[in-house]
Design an enzyme around this catalytic site. Structure first.
Site, PDB file in Angstrom:
ATOM      1  N   ARG A 144       0.820  -1.219   0.000  1.00 21.96           N
ATOM      2  CA  ARG A 144       0.000   0.000   0.000  1.00 21.96           C
ATOM      3  C   ARG A 144       0.852   1.267   0.000  1.00 21.96           C
ATOM      4  O   ARG A 144       0.495   2.258   0.644  1.00 21.96           O
ATOM      5  CB  ARG A 144      -0.948   0.032   1.208  1.00 21.96           C
ATOM      6  CG  ARG A 144      -1.950  -1.087   1.241  1.00 21.96           C
ATOM      7  CD  ARG A 144      -3.152  -0.725   0.372  1.00 21.96           C
ATOM      8  NE  ARG A 144      -4.201  -1.705   0.501  1.00 21.96           N
ATOM      9  CZ  ARG A 144      -5.358  -1.480   1.128  1.00 21.96           C
ATOM     10  NH1 ARG A 144      -5.611  -0.333   1.698  1.00 21.96           N
ATOM     11  NH2 ARG A 144      -6.256  -2.423   1.182  1.00 21.96           N
TER      12      ARG A 144
ATOM     13  N   ARG B  13      -3.738   6.724   0.722  1.00 20.88           N
ATOM     14  CA  ARG B  13      -4.277   7.921   1.378  1.00 20.88           C
ATOM     15  C   ARG B  13      -3.344   8.619   2.350  1.00 20.88           C
ATOM     16  O   ARG B  13      -3.590   9.756   2.723  1.00 20.88           O
ATOM     17  CB  ARG B  13      -5.583   7.562   2.097  1.00 20.88           C
ATOM     18  CG  ARG B  13      -6.749   7.486   1.138  1.00 20.88           C
ATOM     19  CD  ARG B  13      -7.997   7.017   1.830  1.00 20.88           C
ATOM     20  NE  ARG B  13      -7.813   5.654   2.322  1.00 20.88           N
ATOM     21  CZ  ARG B  13      -8.767   4.911   2.857  1.00 20.88           C
ATOM     22  NH1 ARG B  13      -9.967   5.394   3.008  1.00 20.88           N
ATOM     23  NH2 ARG B  13      -8.521   3.677   3.261  1.00 20.88           N
TER      24      ARG B  13
ATOM     25  N   ARG C  36      -7.016  11.412  -6.172  1.00 21.86           N
ATOM     26  CA  ARG C  36      -8.208  10.638  -5.827  1.00 21.86           C
ATOM     27  C   ARG C  36      -9.459  11.529  -5.878  1.00 21.86           C
ATOM     28  O   ARG C  36     -10.508  11.125  -6.357  1.00 21.86           O
ATOM     29  CB  ARG C  36      -7.990  10.039  -4.444  1.00 21.86           C
ATOM     30  CG  ARG C  36      -9.183   9.539  -3.702  1.00 21.86           C
ATOM     31  CD  ARG C  36      -9.682   8.233  -4.240  1.00 21.86           C
ATOM     32  NE  ARG C  36     -10.769   7.755  -3.404  1.00 21.86           N
ATOM     33  CZ  ARG C  36     -11.984   8.266  -3.393  1.00 21.86           C
ATOM     34  NH1 ARG C  36     -12.279   9.274  -4.176  1.00 21.86           N
ATOM     35  NH2 ARG C  36     -12.911   7.771  -2.590  1.00 21.86           N
TER      36      ARG C  36
ATOM     37  N   ASP D 277      -6.763  -2.806  -7.181  1.00 20.64           N
ATOM     38  CA  ASP D 277      -7.304  -3.406  -5.965  1.00 20.64           C
ATOM     39  C   ASP D 277      -7.520  -4.892  -6.189  1.00 20.64           C
ATOM     40  O   ASP D 277      -7.700  -5.331  -7.331  1.00 20.64           O
ATOM     41  CB  ASP D 277      -8.630  -2.740  -5.580  1.00 20.64           C
ATOM     42  CG  ASP D 277      -8.945  -3.003  -4.114  1.00 20.64           C
ATOM     43  OD1 ASP D 277      -8.384  -2.313  -3.251  1.00 20.64           O
ATOM     44  OD2 ASP D 277      -9.714  -3.939  -3.818  1.00 20.64           O
TER      45      ASP D 277
ATOM     46  N   TYR E 159     -14.915 -11.599   0.795  1.00 17.85           N
ATOM     47  CA  TYR E 159     -15.675 -10.389   0.446  1.00 17.85           C
ATOM     48  C   TYR E 159     -16.931 -10.724  -0.352  1.00 17.85           C
ATOM     49  O   TYR E 159     -17.982 -10.102  -0.177  1.00 17.85           O
ATOM     50  CB  TYR E 159     -14.791  -9.419  -0.350  1.00 17.85           C
ATOM     51  CG  TYR E 159     -13.708  -8.794   0.507  1.00 17.85           C
ATOM     52  CD1 TYR E 159     -13.975  -7.687   1.306  1.00 17.85           C
ATOM     53  CD2 TYR E 159     -12.421  -9.335   0.550  1.00 17.85           C
ATOM     54  CE1 TYR E 159     -13.004  -7.129   2.115  1.00 17.85           C
ATOM     55  CE2 TYR E 159     -11.434  -8.781   1.350  1.00 17.85           C
ATOM     56  CZ  TYR E 159     -11.725  -7.679   2.134  1.00 17.85           C
ATOM     57  OH  TYR E 159     -10.772  -7.131   2.940  1.00 17.85           O
TER      58      TYR E 159
HETATM   59  O1  CP3 Z   1       0.091  -1.547  -2.441  1.00 15.48           O
HETATM   60  C1  CP3 Z   1      -0.240  -0.635  -3.229  1.00 15.48           C
HETATM   61  O2  CP3 Z   1       0.212   0.517  -3.137  1.00 15.48           O
HETATM   62  C2  CP3 Z   1      -1.153  -0.977  -4.393  1.00 15.48           C
HETATM   63  C3  CP3 Z   1      -2.537  -0.704  -4.210  1.00 15.48           C
HETATM   64  C4  CP3 Z   1      -3.462  -1.603  -3.418  1.00 15.48           C
HETATM   65  C5  CP3 Z   1      -4.722  -1.130  -2.994  1.00 15.48           C
HETATM   66  N1  CP3 Z   1      -5.418  -2.185  -2.448  1.00 15.48           N
HETATM   67  C6  CP3 Z   1      -5.186   0.255  -3.156  1.00 15.48           C
HETATM   68  C7  CP3 Z   1      -6.375   0.711  -2.401  1.00 15.48           C
HETATM   69  C8  CP3 Z   1      -3.379  -2.948  -3.057  1.00 15.48           C
HETATM   70  C9  CP3 Z   1      -2.216  -3.921  -3.220  1.00 15.48           C
HETATM   71  C10 CP3 Z   1      -4.635  -3.305  -2.453  1.00 15.48           C
HETATM   72  C11 CP3 Z   1      -4.948  -4.677  -2.006  1.00 15.48           C
HETATM   73  C12 CP3 Z   1      -6.152  -4.901  -1.181  1.00 15.48           C
HETATM   74  N2  CP3 Z   1      -7.389  -4.326  -1.284  1.00 15.48           N
HETATM   75  C13 CP3 Z   1      -6.235  -5.884  -0.178  1.00 15.48           C
HETATM   76  C14 CP3 Z   1      -5.142  -6.853   0.186  1.00 15.48           C
HETATM   77  C15 CP3 Z   1      -4.039  -6.221   0.921  1.00 15.48           C
HETATM   78  C16 CP3 Z   1      -4.378  -5.824   2.309  1.00 15.48           C
HETATM   79  O3  CP3 Z   1      -4.155  -4.652   2.630  1.00 15.48           O
HETATM   80  O4  CP3 Z   1      -4.773  -6.699   3.074  1.00 15.48           O
HETATM   81  C17 CP3 Z   1      -7.540  -5.848   0.358  1.00 15.48           C
HETATM   82  C18 CP3 Z   1      -8.083  -6.699   1.490  1.00 15.48           C
HETATM   83  C19 CP3 Z   1      -8.256  -4.870  -0.364  1.00 15.48           C
HETATM   84  C20 CP3 Z   1      -9.703  -4.519  -0.217  1.00 15.48           C
HETATM   85  C21 CP3 Z   1      -9.861  -3.068   0.008  1.00 15.48           C
HETATM   86  N3  CP3 Z   1      -9.787  -2.128  -0.989  1.00 15.48           N
HETATM   87  C22 CP3 Z   1     -10.005  -2.395   1.241  1.00 15.48           C
HETATM   88  C23 CP3 Z   1     -10.141  -3.066   2.587  1.00 15.48           C
HETATM   89  C24 CP3 Z   1     -10.016  -1.021   0.954  1.00 15.48           C
HETATM   90  C25 CP3 Z   1     -10.086   0.135   1.937  1.00 15.48           C
HETATM   91  C26 CP3 Z   1     -11.482   0.667   2.027  1.00 15.48           C
HETATM   92  C27 CP3 Z   1     -11.561   1.871   2.941  1.00 15.48           C
HETATM   93  O5  CP3 Z   1     -12.476   2.672   2.701  1.00 15.48           O
HETATM   94  O6  CP3 Z   1     -10.758   1.993   3.865  1.00 15.48           O
HETATM   95  C28 CP3 Z   1      -9.875  -0.868  -0.436  1.00 15.48           C
HETATM   96  C29 CP3 Z   1      -9.806   0.388  -1.199  1.00 15.48           C
HETATM   97  C30 CP3 Z   1      -8.426   0.816  -1.531  1.00 15.48           C
HETATM   98  N4  CP3 Z   1      -7.536   0.017  -2.208  1.00 15.48           N
HETATM   99  C31 CP3 Z   1      -7.817   2.081  -1.271  1.00 15.48           C
HETATM  100  C32 CP3 Z   1      -6.532   2.019  -1.829  1.00 15.48           C
HETATM  101  C33 CP3 Z   1      -5.512   3.116  -1.868  1.00 15.48           C
HETATM  102  C34 CP3 Z   1      -8.454   3.266  -0.574  1.00 15.48           C
HETATM  103  C35 CP3 Z   1      -9.615   3.792  -1.354  1.00 15.48           C
HETATM  104  C36 CP3 Z   1      -9.626   5.294  -1.537  1.00 15.48           C
HETATM  105  O7  CP3 Z   1      -8.596   5.880  -1.877  1.00 15.48           O
HETATM  106  O8  CP3 Z   1     -10.701   5.857  -1.351  1.00 15.48           O
END
Ligand code: CP3
Length: 350
Positions: free
Chosen positions: A27, A31, A40, A77, A154
């Site tokens: 990640r 954010r 974003r 994602d 999910y």
């Molecule tokens: O690592 C990186 O920089 C690449 C980007 C990346 C994202 N998600 C961007 C993201 C990666 C590798 C993921 C993987 C991901 N997504 C996982 C597995 C890794 C982990 O952290 O366990 C999981 C479980 C998800 C599912 C998911 N997507 C969640 C739980 C969320 C957060 C939701 C929230 O509102 O907090 C996302 C959305 C997401 N994916 C964001 C980012 C930067 C945030 C969304 C935003 O910017 O509004």
């Protein structure tokens, strides 16, 4: 192939000698970076950002502009696959990802389409090739996907869950239904990762974020088995180079030996296991990635530096260590703390 200016990550994953351990962060784009929040906002929604190759490329490169990282990771994602299975992904502010449709009944599983990556997920494939050319060989590009088990949590629960009650009921009460679902997901993930590799991803990582919630026997049957199947189906040689695979099961220390025997090149460790103990178990069979607790990034700089030094001492003077956190950077982290973490890794030494 000599087009890579920095191949530290590929060398470490191959357990070859390096001047210092490579570093990247799960990640690393996200954010906690104000420049990410600006893009974003411009995009309007997270999925719009993922669907726009130029914007996805811009945010992928942002952490590399700030920190001397040894890899870029595709901005996307893990939930793009269930989204392409027409489940209606949306994000509820403060509540995380949600799906309009859940997958629970026999008919739900049977009717679930297996997406074709090159057509149904072409926006991800385009983002990979856009990012790869924008990188110009500075560092390797990591592609990724979620594990079948983690994606299933999910899809069956309809979003994030604390206890995975619906999916756990499915594996124990109707295991053949769970296997049909996981088999479809394994085929989709294999195809998706291969499309990313063909488009230019030089390393791939599979995130098994929720595998650690399973019992020993259930992990082997419902998560590891499908990880093994995916690894066996991946393109392992592209552009004249080996394409390494990193498997990350959060809370998966208990199964380190078995994950290491899956055919992968590296195993990601969260912070619950000591790196030295992990290294003793796997020897030189695979590289290890991790494992600083992301919460350490909330502590003062000297604490972050001491923690990096401790992990380096624990791993010892062996090839095959990739520095990372034990899980993703959280939105509240100060980017200056990430700078300290990366700087301490780059100083190398004991
Ligand atoms: O690592 C990186 O920089 C690449 C980007 C990346 C994202 N998600 C961007 C993201 C990666 C590798 C993921 C993987 C991901 N997504 C996982 C597995 C890794 C982990 O952290 O366990 C999981 C479980 C998800 C599912 C998911 N997507 C969640 C739980 C969320 C957060 C939701 C929230 O509102 O907090 C996302 C959305 C997401 N994916 C964001 C980012 C930067 C945030 C969304 C935003 O910017 O509004």
């Amino acid at each position: 192939m000599t087009d890579l200016q920095n191949d530290r990550l590929l060398r470490a994953l191959a357990r070859e000698p390096v001047d210092r351990a490579p570093v990247w962060l799960m990640r690393q784009a996200g954010r906690y970076l104000p420049e990410y929040r600006r893009v974003r906002e411009q995009a309007g929604s997270f999925m719009n950002l993922c669907r726009n190759a130029d914007m996805a490329c811009e945010v992928t490169l942002q952490p590399l502009e700030r920190f001397p990282l040894d890899a870029a990771i595709l901005f996307s994602d893990i939930l793009t696959i269930p989204e392409a299975m027409d489940l209606g992904l949306y994000f509820e502010p403060g509540e995380g990802p949600k799906f309009q449709k859940t997958v629970r009944t026999e008919a739900d599983v049977r009717d679930l389409p297996v997406p074709d990556a090159d057509t149904d997920l072409d926006y991800v494939v385009n983002a990979v090739s856009t990012i790869r050319s924008a990188l110009g060989g500075r560092v390797p590009l990591i592609g990724f996907a979620g594990s079948p088990w983690t994606l299933a949590t999910y899809m069956v629960e309809g979003g994030s869950s604390r206890d995975f009650r619906q999916l756990k009921t499915m594996i124990y009460a109707t295991p053949e239904r769970a296997h049909e679902l996981l088999d479809k997901l394994a085929r989709a993930v294999t195809d998706y990762l291969n499309a990313q590799i063909r488009a230019g991803a030089q390393v791939v990582q599979i995130f098994d974020t929720w595998g650690g919630a399973l019992s020993d026997a259930a992990y082997r049957e419902f998560s590891l088995r499908y990880l093994e199947r995916i690894v066996a189906g991946l393109i392992r040689e592209h552009e004249g180079r080996h394409v390494p695979v990193i498997l990350f099961t959060k809370n998966g220390g208990l199964w380190l030996n078995d994950i290491a025997a899956s055919g992968c090149d590296a195993v990601g460790l969260d912070w619950t296991m000591n790196m030295g103990e992990g290294r003793r178990q796997v020897g030189g069979r695979v590289a290890l990635q991790g494992n600083m607790d992301p919460a350490v990034l909330h502590a003062p700089a000297e604490v972050i530096r001491a923690e990096v030094q401790r992990i380096r001492r624990d791993y010892g003077d062996h090839p095959g260590h990739v520095f990372n956190l034990g899980h993703g950077v959280t939105p509240e982290v100060d980017p200056d703390s990430v700078a300290v973490f990366v700087d301490e890794v780059c100083r190398g030494g004991d």
